[in-house]
Design a protein around this motif. Structure first.
Motif, PDB file in Angstrom:
ATOM      1  N   PRO A 115       7.395  29.232  18.924  1.00  0.00           N
ATOM      2  CA  PRO A 115       8.745  29.765  18.364  1.00  0.00           C
ATOM      3  C   PRO A 115       9.039  31.178  19.338  1.00  0.00           C
ATOM      4  O   PRO A 115       8.162  31.777  19.732  1.00  0.00           O
ATOM      5  N   ALA A 116      10.379  31.119  19.397  1.00  0.00           N
ATOM      6  CA  ALA A 116      10.866  32.368  20.308  1.00  0.00           C
ATOM      7  C   ALA A 116      11.662  33.315  19.380  1.00  0.00           C
ATOM      8  O   ALA A 116      12.519  32.601  18.345  1.00  0.00           O
ATOM      9  N   PHE A 117      11.717  34.387  19.756  1.00  0.00           N
ATOM     10  CA  PHE A 117      12.464  35.515  18.853  1.00  0.00           C
ATOM     11  C   PHE A 117      13.398  36.309  20.005  1.00  0.00           C
ATOM     12  O   PHE A 117      13.171  36.030  21.200  1.00  0.00           O
ATOM     13  N   ARG A 118      14.114  37.170  19.512  1.00  0.00           N
ATOM     14  CA  ARG A 118      14.516  38.298  20.315  1.00  0.00           C
ATOM     15  C   ARG A 118      14.290  39.740  19.642  1.00  0.00           C
ATOM     16  O   ARG A 118      14.181  39.783  18.464  1.00  0.00           O
ATOM     17  N   ASP A 119      13.957  40.455  20.532  1.00  0.00           N
ATOM     18  CA  ASP A 119      14.105  42.130  19.819  1.00  0.00           C
ATOM     19  C   ASP A 119      15.528  42.482  20.003  1.00  0.00           C
ATOM     20  O   ASP A 119      16.402  41.940  20.171  1.00  0.00           O
ATOM     21  N   GLU A 120      15.603  43.824  19.321  1.00  0.00           N
ATOM     22  CA  GLU A 120      16.892  44.280  19.040  1.00  0.00           C
ATOM     23  C   GLU A 120      17.774  44.518  20.520  1.00  0.00           C
ATOM     24  O   GLU A 120      18.882  44.774  20.362  1.00  0.00           O
ATOM     25  N   HIS A 121      17.052  44.182  21.582  1.00  0.00           N
ATOM     26  CA  HIS A 121      17.833  44.522  22.927  1.00  0.00           C
ATOM     27  C   HIS A 121      17.840  43.209  23.431  1.00  0.00           C
ATOM     28  O   HIS A 121      18.507  43.202  24.512  1.00  0.00           O
ATOM     29  N   GLY A 122      17.746  42.455  22.907  1.00  0.00           N
ATOM     30  CA  GLY A 122      18.018  40.788  23.376  1.00  0.00           C
ATOM     31  C   GLY A 122      16.893  40.208  24.362  1.00  0.00           C
ATOM     32  O   GLY A 122      17.063  39.212  24.863  1.00  0.00           O
ATOM     33  N   VAL A 123      15.667  40.811  24.283  1.00  0.00           N
ATOM     34  CA  VAL A 123      14.368  40.506  25.049  1.00  0.00           C
ATOM     35  C   VAL A 123      13.964  39.293  24.232  1.00  0.00           C
ATOM     36  O   VAL A 123      13.723  39.514  23.145  1.00  0.00           O
ATOM     37  N   GLU A 124      13.752  38.103  25.244  1.00  0.00           N
ATOM     38  CA  GLU A 124      13.088  36.837  24.447  1.00  0.00           C
ATOM     39  C   GLU A 124      11.566  37.217  24.322  1.00  0.00           C
ATOM     40  O   GLU A 124      10.903  37.603  25.252  1.00  0.00           O
TER      41      GLU A 124
END
Length: 366
Positions: A240-249
């Protein structure tokens, strides 16, 4: 499985990482199992691995890790980021080959001192020397200089360390003992050969289990390796993949714990160089932006402590005192909790020794 529209905020990343690092609640793992799960413990000095486990394991006693080292079940060896780590014997024989490419690149910094030196021959000569008997770096320099008198002595010794998986033999590293650094090969010390250079995929999964959710750059920061994107792409269908608050995968394991952002995080006392603080490209998940760079001055690195899961100050042991130096103001409840955790750490690491616990002057930025 690579849905990427879920955002993990800083506190959510903090709690997930603390859970993987056995810092959200103490674990019942054995010392050996914990060293394996954590992919090794930063060990620039002798004591940090012991304090690192004291912060993470329920019922830990320093003798447990010391016995493992005496029995050669764990070893001290240069691996990630060209720094000394305490690894299980199995990991010493697999992780070191994995990061060998980085150690070979490191040699480029010393090429001026190695003009005319055949590095394959140097590795063979150095192997014969340290397997005949463990050698200090001084002894190794002097012996190699006899073979290459025009080379830079320090560069010769560093070349041997880069080309060979050299472990520090005991009594170096044992709790309550002293001993200078003497080296032999991991294969000789452990009585079995190193593994062939592995694909990084299995280590990617282990890294995520210990440090995730994490980006490609995070793992590259931890390992000192480059071009790991291909391994993550091979694994993408199962992660599974997410993003941090800066858009980094950020990638993660499907069943890995991701506690709620408001999960309580008790104080913890960490040693200098703890991997929690060193193993991500973006360290704001554990280090508030205003405290970046506050845990060291010049070449001096301090032991640190966490409050509410984040770096909150530094600590040190003086003759009869545990001195705690917060970076900011702590509430009375936080001070009481930090004091209680400090007392627990002292009881674990220094039973039978009486220490005062006091709060010192706040460390100011240099």
């Amino acid at each position: 499985m690579t849905k990427t529209d879920s955002v993990l905020g800083t506190r959510a990343l903090n709690r997930a990482t603390l859970d993987r690092q056995l810092l959200l609640k103490r674990s019942n793992l054995t010392a050996q199992a914990a060293v394996e799960h954590l992919l090794g413990l930063q060990a620039q000095n002798v004591k940090p691995p012991y304090y690192a486990l004291a912060a993470r394991l329920d019922g830990f006693r320093p003798e447990e890790l010391s016995t493992l080292m005496a029995d050669r079940a764990v070893v001290r060896i240069v691996t990630m980021r060209s720094t000394i780590h305490t690894h299980t014997a199995d990991d010493a024989l697999t992780l070191r080959p994995l990061v060998q490419a980085a150690r070979d690149r490191e040699l480029g910094n010393f090429r001026k001192g190695l003009v005319g030196v055949d590095l394959d021959r140097l590795a063979a000569v150095a192997r014969d020397l340290v397997e005949a008997e463990p050698r200090t770096m001084k002894q190794l320099r002097e012996a190699l200089l006899e073979e290459w008198p025009d080379a830079d002595p320090q560069s010769l010794a560093i070349a041997a360390r880069c080309r060979l998986p050299l472990v520090q033999v005991t009594p170096r590293g044992l709790w309550g003992h002293s001993g200078q650094v003497a080296l032999t090969t991991a294969e000789h010390w452990l009585g079995r050969p190193a593994e062939p250079v592995p694909a990084p995929d299995a280590t990617v999964l282990r890294y995520l289990a210990a440090f995730g959710p994490a980006s490609v750059k995070d793992m590259q920061t931890w390992s000192g390796l480059t071009r790991l994107k291909e391994a993550f792409e091979r694994l993408r269908p199962q992660l599974p993949a997410f993003r941090d608050e800066h858009g980094v995968e950020l990638f993660d394991l499907p069943d890995a714990p991701r506690p709620a952002a408001d999960t309580p995080a008790p104080p913890r006392f960490l040693p200098e160089f703890d991997n929690l603080l060193l193993s991500h490209a973006d360290r704001t998940r554990v280090i508030p932006a205003e405290y970046r760079g506050r845990s060291w001055v010049g070449n001096m690195v301090y032991a640190t402590f966490l409050v509410d899961g984040f770096l909150a100050g530094v600590w040190r042991l003086e003759e009869e005192s545990l001195v705690i130096e917060p970076f900011g103001k702590l509430t009375k409840t936080q001070r009481d909790e930090v004091t209680e955790e400090g007392a627990r750490m002292l009881a674990t690491m220094h039973p039978g020794t009486s220490y005062d616990i006091r709060f010192g002057t706040v460390v100011r930025p240099s």
